[in-house]
Write a protein that holds these residues in place. Sequence first.
Motif, PDB file in Angstrom:
ATOM      1  N   PRO A   3      90.714  98.882  87.253  1.00 47.73           N
ATOM      2  CA  PRO A   3      89.566  99.360  88.023  1.00 47.73           C
ATOM      3  C   PRO A   3      89.605  98.792  89.437  1.00 47.73           C
ATOM      4  O   PRO A   3      90.221  97.743  89.685  1.00 47.73           O
ATOM      5  CB  PRO A   3      88.364  98.809  87.245  1.00 47.73           C
ATOM      6  N   SER A   4      88.948  99.460  90.359  1.00 48.96           N
ATOM      7  CA  SER A   4      88.975  99.020  91.761  1.00 48.96           C
ATOM      8  C   SER A   4      88.429  97.610  91.909  1.00 48.96           C
ATOM      9  O   SER A   4      88.958  96.819  92.694  1.00 48.96           O
ATOM     10  CB  SER A   4      88.183  99.990  92.635  1.00 48.96           C
ATOM     11  N   TRP A   5      87.386  97.270  91.129  1.00 44.36           N
ATOM     12  CA  TRP A   5      86.817  95.933  91.261  1.00 44.36           C
ATOM     13  C   TRP A   5      87.797  94.846  90.831  1.00 44.36           C
ATOM     14  O   TRP A   5      87.796  93.741  91.383  1.00 44.36           O
ATOM     15  CB  TRP A   5      85.511  95.801  90.489  1.00 44.36           C
ATOM     16  N   SER A   6      88.659  95.166  89.870  1.00 42.75           N
ATOM     17  CA  SER A   6      89.654  94.185  89.419  1.00 42.75           C
ATOM     18  C   SER A   6      90.760  94.031  90.453  1.00 42.75           C
ATOM     19  O   SER A   6      91.199  92.918  90.768  1.00 42.75           O
ATOM     20  CB  SER A   6      90.236  94.623  88.074  1.00 42.75           C
ATOM     21  N   GLU A   7      91.207  95.150  91.000  1.00 43.91           N
ATOM     22  CA  GLU A   7      92.235  95.093  92.043  1.00 43.91           C
ATOM     23  C   GLU A   7      91.725  94.367  93.281  1.00 43.91           C
ATOM     24  O   GLU A   7      92.450  93.547  93.872  1.00 43.91           O
ATOM     25  CB  GLU A   7      92.675  96.510  92.416  1.00 43.91           C
ATOM     26  N   GLU A   8      90.488  94.638  93.665  1.00 42.82           N
ATOM     27  CA  GLU A   8      89.942  94.031  94.881  1.00 42.82           C
ATOM     28  C   GLU A   8      89.761  92.522  94.712  1.00 42.82           C
ATOM     29  O   GLU A   8      90.100  91.748  95.616  1.00 42.82           O
ATOM     30  CB  GLU A   8      88.604  94.693  95.228  1.00 42.82           C
ATOM     31  N   PHE A   9      89.252  92.104  93.577  1.00 45.12           N
ATOM     32  CA  PHE A   9      89.071  90.676  93.352  1.00 45.12           C
ATOM     33  C   PHE A   9      90.431  89.979  93.284  1.00 45.12           C
ATOM     34  O   PHE A   9      90.621  88.896  93.859  1.00 45.12           O
ATOM     35  CB  PHE A   9      88.287  90.424  92.064  1.00 45.12           C
ATOM     36  N   ASP A  10      91.390  90.598  92.611  1.00 43.43           N
ATOM     37  CA  ASP A  10      92.712  89.991  92.477  1.00 43.43           C
ATOM     38  C   ASP A  10      93.395  89.854  93.835  1.00 43.43           C
ATOM     39  O   ASP A  10      94.027  88.827  94.123  1.00 43.43           O
ATOM     40  CB  ASP A  10      93.575  90.825  91.536  1.00 43.43           C
ATOM     41  N   ARG A  38      93.327  84.019  98.923  1.00 37.42           N
ATOM     42  CA  ARG A  38      92.663  82.702  98.972  1.00 37.42           C
ATOM     43  C   ARG A  38      93.572  81.618  98.396  1.00 37.42           C
ATOM     44  O   ARG A  38      93.619  80.505  98.920  1.00 37.42           O
ATOM     45  CB  ARG A  38      91.350  82.740  98.183  1.00 37.42           C
ATOM     46  N   PHE A  39      94.294  81.923  97.300  1.00 38.45           N
ATOM     47  CA  PHE A  39      95.231  80.951  96.738  1.00 38.45           C
ATOM     48  C   PHE A  39      96.352  80.651  97.735  1.00 38.45           C
ATOM     49  O   PHE A  39      96.767  79.504  97.893  1.00 38.45           O
ATOM     50  CB  PHE A  39      95.844  81.472  95.443  1.00 38.45           C
ATOM     51  N   ALA A  40      96.849  81.696  98.392  1.00 37.40           N
ATOM     52  CA  ALA A  40      97.947  81.512  99.344  1.00 37.40           C
ATOM     53  C   ALA A  40      97.512  80.697 100.552  1.00 37.40           C
ATOM     54  O   ALA A  40      98.307  79.975 101.151  1.00 37.40           O
ATOM     55  CB  ALA A  40      98.487  82.871  99.794  1.00 37.40           C
ATOM     56  N   PHE A  94      82.917  82.034  95.301  1.00 33.07           N
ATOM     57  CA  PHE A  94      83.412  83.352  94.916  1.00 33.07           C
ATOM     58  C   PHE A  94      82.307  84.291  94.457  1.00 33.07           C
ATOM     59  O   PHE A  94      82.383  85.503  94.657  1.00 33.07           O
ATOM     60  CB  PHE A  94      84.480  83.224  93.829  1.00 33.07           C
ATOM     61  N   ARG A  95      81.254  83.768  93.858  1.00 28.29           N
ATOM     62  CA  ARG A  95      80.196  84.651  93.366  1.00 28.29           C
ATOM     63  C   ARG A  95      79.562  85.442  94.501  1.00 28.29           C
ATOM     64  O   ARG A  95      79.118  86.572  94.307  1.00 28.29           O
ATOM     65  CB  ARG A  95      79.120  83.836  92.655  1.00 28.29           C
ATOM     66  N   ARG A  96      79.535  84.827  95.688  1.00 27.47           N
ATOM     67  CA  ARG A  96      78.869  85.462  96.833  1.00 27.47           C
ATOM     68  C   ARG A  96      79.856  86.185  97.740  1.00 27.47           C
ATOM     69  O   ARG A  96      79.512  87.229  98.313  1.00 27.47           O
ATOM     70  CB  ARG A  96      78.115  84.408  97.648  1.00 27.47           C
ATOM     71  N   THR A  97      81.086  85.667  97.873  1.00 26.50           N
ATOM     72  CA  THR A  97      81.993  86.171  98.902  1.00 26.50           C
ATOM     73  C   THR A  97      83.094  87.091  98.391  1.00 26.50           C
ATOM     74  O   THR A  97      83.660  87.859  99.173  1.00 26.50           O
ATOM     75  CB  THR A  97      82.659  84.990  99.641  1.00 26.50           C
ATOM     76  N   PRO A 150      85.100  90.189  96.846  1.00 21.61           N
ATOM     77  CA  PRO A 150      84.887  91.600  96.541  1.00 21.61           C
ATOM     78  C   PRO A 150      85.033  91.844  95.040  1.00 21.61           C
ATOM     79  O   PRO A 150      85.678  91.073  94.327  1.00 21.61           O
ATOM     80  CB  PRO A 150      85.997  92.289  97.332  1.00 21.61           C
ATOM     81  N   GLY A 151      84.421  92.902  94.575  1.00 15.83           N
ATOM     82  CA  GLY A 151      84.510  93.234  93.162  1.00 15.83           C
ATOM     83  C   GLY A 151      83.481  92.532  92.294  1.00 15.83           C
ATOM     84  O   GLY A 151      83.387  92.810  91.097  1.00 15.83           O
ATOM     85  N   MET A 152      82.723  91.623  92.890  1.00 20.84           N
ATOM     86  CA  MET A 152      81.672  90.951  92.122  1.00 20.84           C
ATOM     87  C   MET A 152      80.402  91.806  92.106  1.00 20.84           C
ATOM     88  O   MET A 152      80.136  92.522  93.067  1.00 20.84           O
ATOM     89  CB  MET A 152      81.385  89.578  92.733  1.00 20.84           C
ATOM     90  N   PRO A 153      79.622  91.744  91.044  1.00 18.17           N
ATOM     91  CA  PRO A 153      79.785  90.888  89.865  1.00 18.17           C
ATOM     92  C   PRO A 153      80.610  91.528  88.755  1.00 18.17           C
ATOM     93  O   PRO A 153      80.715  90.946  87.672  1.00 18.17           O
ATOM     94  CB  PRO A 153      78.342  90.704  89.402  1.00 18.17           C
ATOM     95  N   TYR A 154      81.226  92.679  89.024  1.00 19.29           N
ATOM     96  CA  TYR A 154      81.951  93.367  87.961  1.00 19.29           C
ATOM     97  C   TYR A 154      83.168  92.572  87.498  1.00 19.29           C
ATOM     98  O   TYR A 154      83.487  92.551  86.296  1.00 19.29           O
ATOM     99  CB  TYR A 154      82.378  94.760  88.435  1.00 19.29           C
TER     100      TYR A 154
END
Length: 263
Positions: free
Chosen positions: A185-192, A198-200, A210-213, A215-219
């Motif tokens: 889903p788009s929310w999973s791709e966007e969060f990933d 962010r990891f890089a 992350f809860r606030r900033t 993308p793809g949250m809260p899904y």
Amino acid sequence: MSAPDSTRQPTLFLSHGAPPLVDSERWVSQLTELSTTLDRPAAILIVSAHWEAAPLTIGSTDPNTPLTYDFWGFPERFYRTTYWSPGAPDLAHRVAAMMPDGTAIARDAHRRLDHGAYVPLTVMYPEADIPVLQISLPTLDPAQLLNLGRRLAPLRDEGVLIIGSGFTTHGLPYLTDPSPDATPPSWSEEFDAWAHERFAAGDVESLIDFRRTAPGMPYAHPTVEHFAPLFVALGASDDPEQRADQVIDGFWMGLAKRSLVLT
């Protein structure tokens, strides 16, 4: 606890998945390859998304304590999985001693390893010959979990592999295709994609928020326990702001299985 012959260990954040992930040849090969790059640990300390308990609770050190089959509706064979790893009483004592004076610590003699712990270990260390200890998530607050990781960090010099086991995205209520190779889903791709960046960058401040900033949250995380183990791993690393080695990526059932090695 002493392990003079053991090499200093890294810390890991693993997207562990449900029990059927062991049927994914891709995930099994990725996790097996990861294990071959690691020096053999003297013991393993793991915190899983599937055990929230406050105060900090130390699991069973009795190797005869059965696994916790904390899932429902799967084929019977997944309830017959065993993983009789040695208990880790010395490690349990060390963990308790590393907590601040006056900190409440509980012990649960009936809880050993849940599927967030044993599923990846059955792939990484199938011989089940390394002592394993599971401790609870005493909070879901990222800053507090970072501090817990910092307290546990000296164990790495004793050959202990510290693992946070969760999932980079875990929006199960919003999945419409449960097949393993489902289009994310788009929310999973966007969060990933955000997590990858962010990891890089070693951007711990954004990860904490992350809860606030993100993308793809809260899904991506309608509840946040599957992202929380990341912060224990980050806290136990040399530097939470390091550029993480992102050793596993991709999706399973539309969920992001990005996983990290931190030095």
